[in-house]
Design a protein around this motif. Structure first.
Motif, PDB file in Angstrom:
ATOM      1  N   ALA A  79       0.820  -1.218   0.000  1.00 17.19           N
ATOM      2  CA  ALA A  79       0.000   0.000   0.000  1.00 17.19           C
ATOM      3  C   ALA A  79       0.855   1.269   0.000  1.00 17.19           C
ATOM      4  CB  ALA A  79      -0.928   0.001   1.213  1.00 17.19           C
ATOM      5  N   ARG A  80       1.933   1.286   0.769  1.00 16.70           N
ATOM      6  CA  ARG A  80       2.748   2.497   0.916  1.00 16.70           C
ATOM      7  C   ARG A  80       3.874   2.599  -0.105  1.00 16.70           C
ATOM      8  NH1 ARG A  80       5.820   3.081   5.140  1.00 16.70           N
ATOM      9  NH2 ARG A  80       5.869   0.907   5.743  1.00 16.70           N
ATOM     10  N   ASP A  81       4.403   1.482  -0.563  1.00 13.62           N
ATOM     11  CA  ASP A  81       5.533   1.426  -1.484  1.00 13.62           C
ATOM     12  C   ASP A  81       6.722   2.281  -1.035  1.00 13.62           C
ATOM     13  OD1 ASP A  81       6.955   0.547  -3.729  1.00 13.62           O
ATOM     14  OD2 ASP A  81       6.296   2.262  -4.918  1.00 13.62           O
ATOM     15  N   PRO A  82       7.200   2.053   0.189  1.00 14.80           N
ATOM     16  CA  PRO A  82       8.361   2.823   0.653  1.00 14.80           C
ATOM     17  C   PRO A  82       9.649   2.289   0.020  1.00 14.80           C
ATOM     18  CG  PRO A  82       7.854   1.143   2.244  1.00 14.80           C
ATOM     19  CD  PRO A  82       6.782   1.068   1.175  1.00 14.80           C
ATOM     20  N   GLN A  83      10.697   3.086   0.095  1.00 18.92           N
ATOM     21  CA  GLN A  83      12.000   2.583  -0.330  1.00 18.92           C
ATOM     22  C   GLN A  83      12.555   1.726   0.799  1.00 18.92           C
ATOM     23  OE1 GLN A  83      14.702   5.264  -2.234  1.00 18.92           O
ATOM     24  NE2 GLN A  83      16.453   4.086  -1.598  1.00 18.92           N
ATOM     25  N   LEU A  84      13.001   0.558   0.449  1.00 21.14           N
ATOM     26  CA  LEU A  84      13.543  -0.399   1.412  1.00 21.14           C
ATOM     27  C   LEU A  84      15.015  -0.626   1.098  1.00 21.14           C
ATOM     28  CD1 LEU A  84      10.569  -2.871   1.038  1.00 21.14           C
ATOM     29  CD2 LEU A  84      10.926  -1.289   2.937  1.00 21.14           C
ATOM     30  N   TRP A  85      15.708  -1.232   2.038  1.00 24.55           N
ATOM     31  CA  TRP A  85      17.095  -1.634   1.831  1.00 24.55           C
ATOM     32  C   TRP A  85      17.148  -3.144   1.945  1.00 24.55           C
ATOM     33  CZ3 TRP A  85      21.032   1.429   0.344  1.00 24.55           C
ATOM     34  CH2 TRP A  85      20.777   2.798   0.347  1.00 24.55           C
ATOM     35  N   ALA A  86      17.921  -3.777   1.094  1.00 25.42           N
ATOM     36  CA  ALA A  86      17.999  -5.236   1.106  1.00 25.42           C
ATOM     37  C   ALA A  86      19.429  -5.705   0.879  1.00 25.42           C
ATOM     38  CB  ALA A  86      17.090  -5.825   0.031  1.00 25.42           C
ATOM     39  N   VAL A  87      19.689  -6.864   1.424  1.00 30.33           N
ATOM     40  CA  VAL A  87      20.967  -7.545   1.214  1.00 30.33           C
ATOM     41  C   VAL A  87      20.668  -9.045   1.198  1.00 30.33           C
ATOM     42  CG1 VAL A  87      21.582  -7.579   3.675  1.00 30.33           C
ATOM     43  CG2 VAL A  87      23.386  -7.735   1.933  1.00 30.33           C
ATOM     44  N   VAL A  88      21.349  -9.765   0.333  1.00 26.95           N
ATOM     45  CA  VAL A  88      21.133 -11.206   0.195  1.00 26.95           C
ATOM     46  C   VAL A  88      22.167 -11.959   1.011  1.00 26.95           C
ATOM     47  CG1 VAL A  88      21.131 -13.150  -1.415  1.00 26.95           C
ATOM     48  CG2 VAL A  88      20.159 -10.948  -2.114  1.00 26.95           C
ATOM     49  N   VAL A  89      21.676 -12.861   1.848  1.00 19.97           N
ATOM     50  CA  VAL A  89      22.498 -13.856   2.535  1.00 19.97           C
ATOM     51  C   VAL A  89      21.778 -15.171   2.250  1.00 19.97           C
ATOM     52  CG1 VAL A  89      23.436 -14.693   4.721  1.00 19.97           C
ATOM     53  CG2 VAL A  89      23.210 -12.231   4.330  1.00 19.97           C
ATOM     54  N   ALA A  90      22.164 -15.789   1.144  1.00 19.65           N
ATOM     55  CA  ALA A  90      21.457 -16.969   0.639  1.00 19.65           C
ATOM     56  C   ALA A  90      21.217 -17.980   1.746  1.00 19.65           C
ATOM     57  CB  ALA A  90      22.239 -17.592  -0.502  1.00 19.65           C
ATOM     58  N   PRO A  91      20.020 -18.524   1.827  1.00 20.91           N
ATOM     59  CA  PRO A  91      18.902 -18.427   0.888  1.00 20.91           C
ATOM     60  C   PRO A  91      17.965 -17.249   1.187  1.00 20.91           C
ATOM     61  CG  PRO A  91      18.314 -19.992   2.572  1.00 20.91           C
ATOM     62  CD  PRO A  91      19.717 -19.490   2.899  1.00 20.91           C
ATOM     63  N   TRP A  92      18.366 -16.362   2.085  1.00 16.71           N
ATOM     64  CA  TRP A  92      17.504 -15.283   2.555  1.00 16.71           C
ATOM     65  C   TRP A  92      17.786 -13.962   1.862  1.00 16.71           C
ATOM     66  CZ3 TRP A  92      13.784 -17.334   5.208  1.00 16.71           C
ATOM     67  CH2 TRP A  92      14.023 -18.473   5.971  1.00 16.71           C
ATOM     68  N   VAL A  93      16.759 -13.139   1.811  1.00 16.90           N
ATOM     69  CA  VAL A  93      16.901 -11.727   1.461  1.00 16.90           C
ATOM     70  C   VAL A  93      16.464 -10.967   2.703  1.00 16.90           C
ATOM     71  CG1 VAL A  93      16.170  -9.825  -0.019  1.00 16.90           C
ATOM     72  CG2 VAL A  93      16.400 -12.134  -0.980  1.00 16.90           C
ATOM     73  N   LEU A  94      17.379 -10.196   3.268  1.00 14.70           N
ATOM     74  CA  LEU A  94      17.055  -9.388   4.443  1.00 14.70           C
ATOM     75  C   LEU A  94      16.592  -8.030   3.953  1.00 14.70           C
ATOM     76  CD1 LEU A  94      19.161 -11.555   5.399  1.00 14.70           C
ATOM     77  CD2 LEU A  94      19.595 -10.012   7.281  1.00 14.70           C
TER      78      LEU A  94
END
Length: 105
Positions: A79-94
């Motif tokens: 609903a809000r579509d904020p900007q997020l930060w992400a980093v991959v630590v397989a198998p996860w995306v934080l």
């Protein structure tokens, strides 16, 4: 911080990027997203996961600092579509929304 851990921290920091919820939805659908509270150091959490620091990860999960992304939060992000930060630590995306930018914690 040891040389090895500071090198891993720097590597993860370099792999962290801003991202929109739309791009993360496929990872959410697969159950591969982990939410990191806005007040936490996203890179430190990623580093603990990458280093298999089970005690620290368990503590953060118990404290609500780290959790599987819930449906209600996903709906809010859609609903809000904020900007997020992400980093991959397989198998996860934080993924994290910076503190002060979030209405849900």
């Amino acid at each position: 911080m040891t040389d090895e851990s500071s090198t891993l921290y720097a590597k993860l920091l370099g792999e962290t990027a801003p991202i929109r919820w739309q791009e993360l939805q496929p990872f959410f659908a697969r159950g591969a997203l982990l939410w990191v509270a806005g007040h936490a150091d996203l890179i430190a959490v990623a580093q603990a996961l990458a280093s298999d620091d089970q005690a620290r990860v368990a503590q953060w999960m118990n404290e609500g600092v780290l959790s599987k992304l819930e449906d209600t939060r996903a709906e809010d992000l859609l609903a809000r579509d904020p900007q997020l930060w992400a980093v991959v630590v397989a198998p996860w995306v934080l993924v994290q929304e910076r503190a002060g930018d979030s209405t849900l914690h």
